[in-house]
Design a protein around this motif. Structure first.
Motif, mmCIF file in Angstrom:
data_model
loop_
_atom_site.group_PDB
_atom_site.id
_atom_site.type_symbol
_atom_site.label_atom_id
_atom_site.label_comp_id
_atom_site.label_asym_id
_atom_site.label_seq_id
_atom_site.Cartn_x
_atom_site.Cartn_y
_atom_site.Cartn_z
ATOM 1 N N ASP A 124 0.829 -1.207 0.000
ATOM 2 C CA ASP A 124 0.000 0.000 0.000
ATOM 3 C C ASP A 124 0.861 1.254 0.000
ATOM 4 O O ASP A 124 1.749 1.414 0.846
ATOM 5 N N LEU A 125 0.586 2.138 -0.955
ATOM 6 C CA LEU A 125 1.222 3.459 -0.949
ATOM 7 C C LEU A 125 0.225 4.532 -0.508
ATOM 8 O O LEU A 125 0.610 5.675 -0.302
ATOM 9 N N GLU A 126 -1.053 4.115 -0.347
ATOM 10 C CA GLU A 126 -2.097 5.115 -0.062
ATOM 11 C C GLU A 126 -2.304 5.296 1.447
ATOM 12 O O GLU A 126 -1.387 5.736 2.155
ATOM 13 N N ASP A 127 -3.436 4.873 1.974
ATOM 14 C CA ASP A 127 -3.816 5.319 3.319
ATOM 15 C C ASP A 127 -2.983 4.751 4.464
ATOM 16 O O ASP A 127 -3.007 5.303 5.564
ATOM 17 N N ALA A 128 -2.253 3.656 4.236
ATOM 18 C CA ALA A 128 -1.429 3.110 5.329
ATOM 19 C C ALA A 128 -0.080 3.826 5.428
ATOM 20 O O ALA A 128 0.709 3.520 6.333
ATOM 21 N N VAL A 129 0.180 4.756 4.517
ATOM 22 C CA VAL A 129 1.488 5.429 4.508
ATOM 23 C C VAL A 129 1.285 6.931 4.758
ATOM 24 O O VAL A 129 0.511 7.589 4.042
ATOM 25 N N ALA A 130 1.972 7.443 5.773
ATOM 26 C CA ALA A 130 1.847 8.865 6.114
ATOM 27 C C ALA A 130 2.451 9.724 4.992
ATOM 28 O O ALA A 130 3.373 9.284 4.295
ATOM 29 N N PRO A 131 1.932 10.950 4.835
ATOM 30 C CA PRO A 131 2.417 11.805 3.734
ATOM 31 C C PRO A 131 3.936 11.939 3.685
ATOM 32 O O PRO A 131 4.523 11.882 2.601
ATOM 33 N N ASP A 132 4.592 12.076 4.837
ATOM 34 C CA ASP A 132 6.047 12.282 4.769
ATOM 35 C C ASP A 132 6.820 10.979 4.554
ATOM 36 O O ASP A 132 8.057 10.989 4.541
ATOM 37 N N ARG A 133 6.134 9.877 4.383
ATOM 38 C CA ARG A 133 6.796 8.587 4.099
ATOM 39 C C ARG A 133 6.514 8.108 2.674
ATOM 40 O O ARG A 133 6.941 7.025 2.277
ATOM 41 N N LYS A 134 5.752 8.888 1.911
ATOM 42 C CA LYS A 134 5.330 8.428 0.579
ATOM 43 C C LYS A 134 6.534 8.162 -0.326
ATOM 44 O O LYS A 134 6.568 7.155 -1.037
ATOM 45 N N ASP A 135 7.509 9.063 -0.312
ATOM 46 C CA ASP A 135 8.666 8.880 -1.214
ATOM 47 C C ASP A 135 9.479 7.664 -0.788
ATOM 48 O O ASP A 135 9.878 6.845 -1.619
ATOM 49 N N LEU B 276 4.504 -6.540 -11.897
ATOM 50 C CA LEU B 276 3.316 -6.674 -11.035
ATOM 51 C C LEU B 276 2.237 -7.512 -11.707
ATOM 52 O O LEU B 276 2.164 -7.586 -12.936
ATOM 53 N N ASP B 277 1.383 -8.094 -10.879
ATOM 54 C CA ASP B 277 0.223 -8.816 -11.402
ATOM 55 C C ASP B 277 -0.968 -7.885 -11.572
ATOM 56 O O ASP B 277 -1.875 -8.177 -12.349
ATOM 57 N N ALA B 278 -0.974 -6.801 -10.797
ATOM 58 C CA ALA B 278 -2.095 -5.844 -10.890
ATOM 59 C C ALA B 278 -1.721 -4.577 -10.136
ATOM 60 O O ALA B 278 -0.807 -4.592 -9.299
ATOM 61 N N ILE B 279 -2.426 -3.502 -10.443
ATOM 62 C CA ILE B 279 -2.377 -2.340 -9.562
ATOM 63 C C ILE B 279 -3.780 -2.133 -8.987
ATOM 64 O O ILE B 279 -4.780 -2.486 -9.622
ATOM 65 N N VAL B 280 -3.807 -1.597 -7.787
ATOM 66 C CA VAL B 280 -5.084 -1.331 -7.114
ATOM 67 C C VAL B 280 -5.291 0.178 -7.128
ATOM 68 O O VAL B 280 -4.421 0.939 -6.668
ATOM 69 N N VAL B 281 -6.424 0.594 -7.672
ATOM 70 C CA VAL B 281 -6.718 2.028 -7.788
ATOM 71 C C VAL B 281 -7.773 2.384 -6.746
ATOM 72 O O VAL B 281 -8.901 1.871 -6.794
ATOM 73 N N PRO B 282 -7.405 3.255 -5.792
ATOM 74 C CA PRO B 282 -8.354 3.580 -4.713
ATOM 75 C C PRO B 282 -9.413 4.560 -5.181
ATOM 76 O O PRO B 282 -9.237 5.262 -6.177
ATOM 77 N N LYS B 283 -10.518 4.579 -4.444
ATOM 78 C CA LYS B 283 -11.591 5.574 -4.666
ATOM 79 C C LYS B 283 -11.943 5.674 -6.143
ATOM 80 O O LYS B 283 -12.077 6.766 -6.703
#
Ligand SMILES: CC(C)(COP(=O)(O)OP(=O)(O)OC[C@H]1O[C@@H](n2cnc3c(N)ncnc32)[C@H](O)[C@@H]1OP(=O)(O)O)[C@@H](O)C(=O)NCCC(=O)NCCS
Ligand SMILES: O=C(O)C[C@H](O)C(=O)O
Ligand SMILES: [Mg+2]
Length: 288
Positions: free
Chosen positions: A37-48, A91-98
């Motif tokens: 997960d790069l989305e909600d489980a990762v805080a903004p300052d940890r995205k990179d 990758l086998d897939a990407i997950v697109v949120p919202k």
């Protein structure tokens, strides 16, 4: 609909993309696939940092496990870089949120299959259209975001989710894609609840379920695989129907219940994929 390696997948385990330890343990778990997960489980300052960690851990892992990345929405500060990263990974897939019809179009027509996470009111209304996008292989229901938007007060029987669940099952089948993946169960210690929830989701047509903890993978795999008694039932149905057909009849009775063409189709489908209920829809002949 994309030809997909997701057929047969029952459990998809999320792990935070900035947590190398969890990613490693997820890749060694009993789940059928891992979603970094790069989305909600990762805080903004940890995205990179998360992008680099996902790249390293996925590169180091063996290939037995299906690997996916949940990107941030393309309307956020991080989504474009996430998408660029996914193009460099195997990758086998990407997950697109919202997901909405527009946000899925923005992901583009070329690339690995997409699992569209339906977790907004607009996304739910557009789920059929989302499912028709050529890259979308499956939908997943996001109960946390949808519940926040609709101000749900979660019930122990999950009744608040019923409409969304049923719509996704119908929209997926109508779009000709795999059955959807059910919501994550947010309490990893509550395995009995997870089993009940998974059994119910499967009974209304889901093909698998998202997980948040490795201990959820095994129960989910079991819930989304036909049991021995279901296989025995399917064999009895096919045998009774073949026998009836040979006598010129279109009906039989098994365990006191009528068996006719749709029941036999269901039974044959189960026998041709005994390991998992996550299979492409079988339309009734009139729908072709
Ligand atoms: C919910 C959560 C925060 C609970 O964490 P926790 O309280 O530390 O969990 P536990 O103490 O039971 O962890 C036990 C072990 O399982 C591992 N583990 C827990 N969740 C894991 C996961 N999702 N993937 C891989 N390993 C995981 C832990 O790293 C720990 O391993 P260790 O003993 O080797 O250190 C955690 O399970 C998690 O991060 N889940 C995924 C969150 C996520 O990705 N959300 C986005 C989509 S919903
Ligand atoms: O991140 C999660 O909690 C999973 C999903 O996106 C949801 O909203 O339920
Ligand atoms: Mg969400």
């Amino acid at each position: 609909m994309t030809e997909t390696s997701l057929q047969g997948v029952r459990s998809l385990l999320f792990a935070p993309g900035d947590d190398a330890r969890k990613l490693r343990s997820a890749l060694a778990s009993a789940a059928d696939g891992v979603i970094a997960d790069l989305e909600d489980a990762v805080a903004p300052d940890r995205k990179d940092a998360a992008r680099g960690i996902v790249r390293t851990e996925f590169a180091a892992a063996g290939t037995h496990m299906r690997r996916m990345v949940r990107i941030n929405g393309l309307d956020t500060d991080w989504g474009r870089e996430d998408l660029a990263l996914t193009r460099t990974l195997d990758l086998d897939a990407i997950v697109v949120p919202k997901a909405t019809a527009d946000s899925i179009s923005a992901v583009g027509a070329d690339g690995v299959p997409v699992i569209a996470l339906v977790e907004t009111a607009v996304g739910l209304r557009q789920a059929y259209e989302i499912g028709l996008h050529p890259r979308v292989s499956a939908l997943m229901l996001g109960g946390a975001d949808l519940g926040a938007e609709l101000r749900w007060k979660p019930r122990s029987d999950g009744l608040e989710l019923l409409f969304a669940r049923s719509s996704l099952v119908v929209d997926s089948a109508a779009a000709g894609i795999l059955p959807p993946f059910d919501v994550v169960h947010l309490a990893p210690r509550a395995i009995d609840e997870l089993i009940d929830e998974s059994t119910f989701a499967r009974s209304i047509g889901f093909g698998g379920k998202a997980c948040i903890h490795p201990c959820q993978a095994e129960p989910v795999n079991t819930a989304f695989s036909p049991s021995q008694s279901e296989i025995d039932w399917a064999r009895a149905v096919v045998a009774a129907f073949d026998d009836a057909s040979a006598r010129g009849s279109g009906t039989a009775v098994v365990d006191g219940r009528l068996v006719d063409a749709p029941v036999v189709r269901h039974a044959r489908s189960m026998l041709s994929h005994p390991g998992s209920t996550n299979q492409l829809p079988r339309r009734s002949p009139a729908a072709h």
